[in-house]
Every structure is written in structure tokens, then in C-alpha cells.
Design a protein around this motif. Structure first.
Motif, PDB file in Angstrom:
ATOM      1  N   ALA A   4       0.264  -1.502   0.136  1.00  0.00           N
ATOM      2  CA  ALA A   4       0.471  -0.011   0.091  1.00  0.00           C
ATOM      3  C   ALA A   4       0.688   0.985  -0.061  1.00  0.00           C
ATOM      4  N   PHE A   5       2.179   1.350   1.168  1.00  0.00           N
ATOM      5  CA  PHE A   5       2.863   2.792   0.934  1.00  0.00           C
ATOM      6  C   PHE A   5       3.662   2.238  -0.453  1.00  0.00           C
ATOM      7  N   ALA A   6       3.732   1.242  -0.770  1.00  0.00           N
ATOM      8  CA  ALA A   6       4.732   0.997  -2.561  1.00  0.00           C
ATOM      9  C   ALA A   6       4.416   1.842  -3.211  1.00  0.00           C
ATOM     10  N   ILE A   7       3.158   1.189  -3.103  1.00  0.00           N
ATOM     11  CA  ILE A   7       2.324   2.256  -4.151  1.00  0.00           C
ATOM     12  C   ILE A   7       1.388   4.023  -4.069  1.00  0.00           C
ATOM     13  N   TYR A   8       1.225   4.189  -2.521  1.00  0.00           N
ATOM     14  CA  TYR A   8       0.985   5.763  -2.261  1.00  0.00           C
ATOM     15  C   TYR A   8       2.505   6.478  -2.889  1.00  0.00           C
ATOM     16  N   PHE A   9       3.644   5.534  -2.634  1.00  0.00           N
ATOM     17  CA  PHE A   9       4.378   6.683  -3.142  1.00  0.00           C
ATOM     18  C   PHE A   9       4.852   6.730  -4.818  1.00  0.00           C
ATOM     19  N   LEU A  10       4.279   5.618  -5.455  1.00  0.00           N
ATOM     20  CA  LEU A  10       4.403   6.129  -6.925  1.00  0.00           C
ATOM     21  C   LEU A  10       3.184   6.841  -7.755  1.00  0.00           C
ATOM     22  N   ILE A  11       2.186   7.117  -6.397  1.00  0.00           N
ATOM     23  CA  ILE A  11       1.334   7.901  -7.078  1.00  0.00           C
ATOM     24  C   ILE A  11       2.077   9.403  -6.547  1.00  0.00           C
ATOM     25  N   LEU A  12       2.518   9.868  -5.560  1.00  0.00           N
ATOM     26  CA  LEU A  12       2.758  10.405  -4.978  1.00  0.00           C
ATOM     27  C   LEU A  12       4.134  11.410  -6.566  1.00  0.00           C
ATOM     28  N   GLY A  13       4.941   9.729  -6.952  1.00  0.00           N
ATOM     29  CA  GLY A  13       5.870  10.515  -7.637  1.00  0.00           C
ATOM     30  C   GLY A  13       5.289  11.494  -9.105  1.00  0.00           C
ATOM     31  N   LEU A  14       4.394  10.373  -9.264  1.00  0.00           N
ATOM     32  CA  LEU A  14       3.173  10.856 -10.545  1.00  0.00           C
ATOM     33  C   LEU A  14       2.838  12.194 -10.481  1.00  0.00           C
ATOM     34  N   VAL A  15       2.433  12.289  -9.286  1.00  0.00           N
ATOM     35  CA  VAL A  15       2.118  13.799  -9.183  1.00  0.00           C
ATOM     36  C   VAL A  15       3.163  14.633  -8.998  1.00  0.00           C
ATOM     37  N   CYS A  16       4.492  14.691  -8.412  1.00  0.00           N
ATOM     38  CA  CYS A  16       4.807  15.241  -8.250  1.00  0.00           C
ATOM     39  C   CYS A  16       5.812  15.534  -9.474  1.00  0.00           C
ATOM     40  N   GLY A  17       6.245  14.971 -10.218  1.00  0.00           N
ATOM     41  CA  GLY A  17       6.309  14.478 -11.661  1.00  0.00           C
ATOM     42  C   GLY A  17       5.826  15.448 -13.361  1.00  0.00           C
ATOM     43  N   SER A  18       4.680  15.735 -12.671  1.00  0.00           N
ATOM     44  CA  SER A  18       3.927  16.287 -13.293  1.00  0.00           C
ATOM     45  C   SER A  18       3.900  17.757 -13.090  1.00  0.00           C
ATOM     46  N   PHE A  19       5.060  18.238 -11.753  1.00  0.00           N
ATOM     47  CA  PHE A  19       5.153  19.330 -11.306  1.00  0.00           C
ATOM     48  C   PHE A  19       6.878  19.615 -11.814  1.00  0.00           C
ATOM     49  N   PHE A  20       7.407  18.729 -11.664  1.00  0.00           N
ATOM     50  CA  PHE A  20       9.170  18.057 -11.873  1.00  0.00           C
ATOM     51  C   PHE A  20       8.630  19.199 -13.234  1.00  0.00           C
ATOM     52  N   ASN A  21       8.623  18.451 -13.815  1.00  0.00           N
ATOM     53  CA  ASN A  21       8.164  18.822 -15.567  1.00  0.00           C
ATOM     54  C   ASN A  21       7.989  20.325 -15.676  1.00  0.00           C
ATOM     55  N   VAL A  22       7.314  20.699 -15.294  1.00  0.00           N
ATOM     56  CA  VAL A  22       6.384  22.058 -15.151  1.00  0.00           C
ATOM     57  C   VAL A  22       8.103  22.920 -14.610  1.00  0.00           C
ATOM     58  N   VAL A  23       8.675  22.797 -13.794  1.00  0.00           N
ATOM     59  CA  VAL A  23       9.632  23.304 -13.046  1.00  0.00           C
ATOM     60  C   VAL A  23      10.955  23.494 -14.415  1.00  0.00           C
ATOM     61  N   GLY A  24      11.214  21.577 -14.687  1.00  0.00           N
ATOM     62  CA  GLY A  24      12.157  21.911 -15.623  1.00  0.00           C
ATOM     63  C   GLY A  24      12.044  21.908 -17.179  1.00  0.00           C
ATOM     64  N   LEU A  25      10.310  22.529 -17.647  1.00  0.00           N
ATOM     65  CA  LEU A  25      10.512  23.441 -18.577  1.00  0.00           C
ATOM     66  C   LEU A  25      10.640  25.028 -18.313  1.00  0.00           C
ATOM     67  N   ARG A  26       9.856  25.582 -17.716  1.00  0.00           N
ATOM     68  CA  ARG A  26       9.904  26.448 -17.234  1.00  0.00           C
ATOM     69  C   ARG A  26      10.800  27.339 -16.661  1.00  0.00           C
ATOM     70  N   VAL A  27      11.783  27.530 -15.378  1.00  0.00           N
ATOM     71  CA  VAL A  27      12.919  27.477 -15.228  1.00  0.00           C
ATOM     72  C   VAL A  27      13.697  28.204 -15.885  1.00  0.00           C
ATOM     73  N   PRO A  28      14.032  27.142 -16.631  1.00  0.00           N
ATOM     74  CA  PRO A  28      15.701  27.641 -17.790  1.00  0.00           C
ATOM     75  C   PRO A  28      15.196  29.178 -18.683  1.00  0.00           C
ATOM     76  N   ALA A  29      13.426  28.952 -18.997  1.00  0.00           N
ATOM     77  CA  ALA A  29      13.183  30.065 -19.589  1.00  0.00           C
ATOM     78  C   ALA A  29      12.977  30.855 -19.606  1.00  0.00           C
ATOM     79  N   LYS A  30      13.000  31.088 -17.621  1.00  0.00           N
ATOM     80  CA  LYS A  30      12.744  32.392 -17.243  1.00  0.00           C
ATOM     81  C   LYS A  30      11.305  32.313 -16.695  1.00  0.00           C
ATOM     82  N   GLN A  31      11.032  31.706 -17.178  1.00  0.00           N
ATOM     83  CA  GLN A  31       9.179  31.815 -16.776  1.00  0.00           C
ATOM     84  C   GLN A  31       8.878  31.611 -15.272  1.00  0.00           C
ATOM     85  N   SER A  32       7.482  31.680 -15.216  1.00  0.00           N
ATOM     86  CA  SER A  32       6.589  31.610 -13.770  1.00  0.00           C
ATOM     87  C   SER A  32       6.487  30.278 -13.560  1.00  0.00           C
TER      88      SER A  32
END
Length: 251
Positions: A4-32
Motif C-alpha cells: 500500500a505504501f509502495a503504491i502511495y509513493f508511486l502515485i506521489l511520484g506521478l503527481v510530483c513528476g507533473s510538477f517537475f516537468n513544469v519546473v524543468g521546462l519553465r525555470v530555464p526559460a525564465k518563466q513563472s
């Protein structure tokens, strides 16, 4: 309960991964990171909540924008899935321990700089600067080695690639040296040496394969941040086993 905890961290990673995409794409472009809200980069239509569900929104839309039909980069779902798998792997490996904090931070850094380096061939100072204090705190909270091991690891990691940067007259990016400094702070010595060897090995194999497939030209620069991240994660998770195996071979 472990599953159950492993599945929780899998889902947590999916959600965080979506945000990390935004960070990785916007910060280098100097976007908010906040404005504008998530939108299609082709038609600029603001995405609705149902279009922001990690991985599943991409699959249900068959990889296309629902509004203009333009293909969405597979970098988004790949980043989400890899983050989810890494988070789950880190939990399985370290369990509910203080070391898990360092593991999740290292996985997060690896995803963000990989997205940024693949897209822009750039590893932003802002991203690295954000992770330095976080990793320092996590290492102060828990360390398997004396703290000076991690300091030496950081200096050695950054120093090795800084030397390469100088000798190659800039062919090796300075951002790679800064990244490896931060990685050394997380994994220390001797693991940073293992990470360097694995990164060079992965870079050589994949670089040659890309040339043979005519996907890149000779002497065409390729982002090395991905390989540094791969080498660091492998050394962090399996460095002791690799070192022990090597010593058994030579003795």
C-alpha cells in the motif's frame, strides 16, 4: 501494508513528476511556475482539471491536445512515470527512514535537471541552488558516513568536471560540474567516483548508439546531465555492491 505504501509513493511520484516537468521546462526559460496556468503550448488554451491528471490525461487524449489536436511531447508522461517509479523504488529500498528524504530529493533533482537538459541543454543555477540547502539538511539529519565524506564527494565531483570543462575549453558545460558538486553532496565518496564511471560508460554507449542510428552527428553535443543523473542514482542505490564486486574480481 508495504504494498500500500509502495503504491502511495508511486502515485506521489506521478503527481510530483507533473510538477517537475513544469519546473524543468519553465525555470530555464525564465518563466513563472504559477503564471500562466497550465496550458497547451500550441493553442494556449488553459487546461482543465481533467486534462491535468498525471499520465492518464495523456493516455486518454492519445497524446494530443483536446482543443487543437497537436501532439503533446512524450517528455511529459515519461517524466511522470519515471518519477513515480523512482519514488516507489526509493521507498522499497530505504523504507520509512530519514535516508528516504535524501533519496527522494536526489530522485527529484535528477528528473528536473534531465527535463531541463534534454529540452534546453541547460542546467539552471536556480534549480541547483534550491537543492543544496535541502540536501545539506537531509544529510545533517541522517548520514551513514562522516559528514566530511559528503563534503569531499561534492568537491571531488564538481572538481573533476570543472577540470574537464577547462581542458575541453567549454565542450563540457559548467552546469554539469555544478550538478556533480550537488550530487557529491548527496552520495559522498567513494560513490561519486562510481557515479562518474557509470555516467561516462552510459554516455559512451548511448552516444555511439545514437550515431549508428544516425540520430545525431559526429561531434554533435548531447546533454550529459541525463547520464550524470543515471550514474549518480545507480551509484547511490548499488554503489556498495558494485565496489564489493570489483574488489572481489581484482583480489
Amino acid at each position: 501494508m508495504m504494498i500500500a505504501f509502495a503504491i502511495y509513493f508511486l502515485i506521489l511520484g506521478l503527481v510530483c513528476g507533473s510538477f517537475f516537468n513544469v519546473v524543468g521546462l519553465r525555470v530555464p526559460a525564465k518563466q513563472s511556475l504559477i503564471h500562466p496556468p497550465s496550458h497547451c503550448t500550441s493553442c494556449n488554451t488553459r487546461l482543465r482539471k481533467r486534462e491535468l491528471v498525471p499520465l492518464f490525461s495523456y493516455l486518454f487524449a492519445k497524446g494530443r491536445c483536446r482543443h487543437c489536436g497537436v501532439s503533446v511531447s512524450p517528455l511529459y508522461p515519461i517524466g511522470e512515470v519515471v518519477t513515480g517509479l523512482l519514488f516507489m523504488l526509493m521507498f522499497v529500498r530505504f523504507g520509512a527512514s530519514l535516508e528516504l528524504l535524501t533519496a527522494l530529493l536526489l530522485a527529484s533533482l535528477s528528473i528536473i535537471i534531465t527535463v531541463s537538459d534534454l529540452k534546453y541543454m541547460l542546467i539552471p543555477n536556480k534549480i541547483l541552488a534550491a537543492f543544496v540547502p535541502l540536501l545539506l539538511i537531509s544529510r545533517l539529519l541522517h548520514h551513514d558516513q562522516p559528514l566530511w565524506h559528503y563534503l569531499i564527494g561534492a568537491l571531488l565531483g564538481g572538481g573533476m568536471l570543472l577540470l574537464v570543462h577547462l581542458v575541453s575549453r567549454g565542450q563540457m558545460g559548467l552546469g554539469d560540474a555544478k550538478l556533480f558538486f550537488v550530487c557529491g553532496l548527496a552520495i559522498g565518496i567513494p560513490h561519486i567516483l562510481v557515479a562518474m564511471l557509470l555516467a561516462c560508460l552510459a554516455g559512451t554507449i548511448i552516444g555511439v548508439a545514437l550515431q549508428l542510428l544516425h540520430l545525431v552527428k559526429r561531434k554533435q553535443p548531447i546533454p550529459f546531465g541525463l547520464f550524470l543523473a543515471l550514474g549518480t542514482l545507480a551509484a547511490y542505490l548499488y554503489g556498495d555492491t558494485l565496489i564489493e564486486g570489483y574488489l572481489n574480481i581484482i583480489t
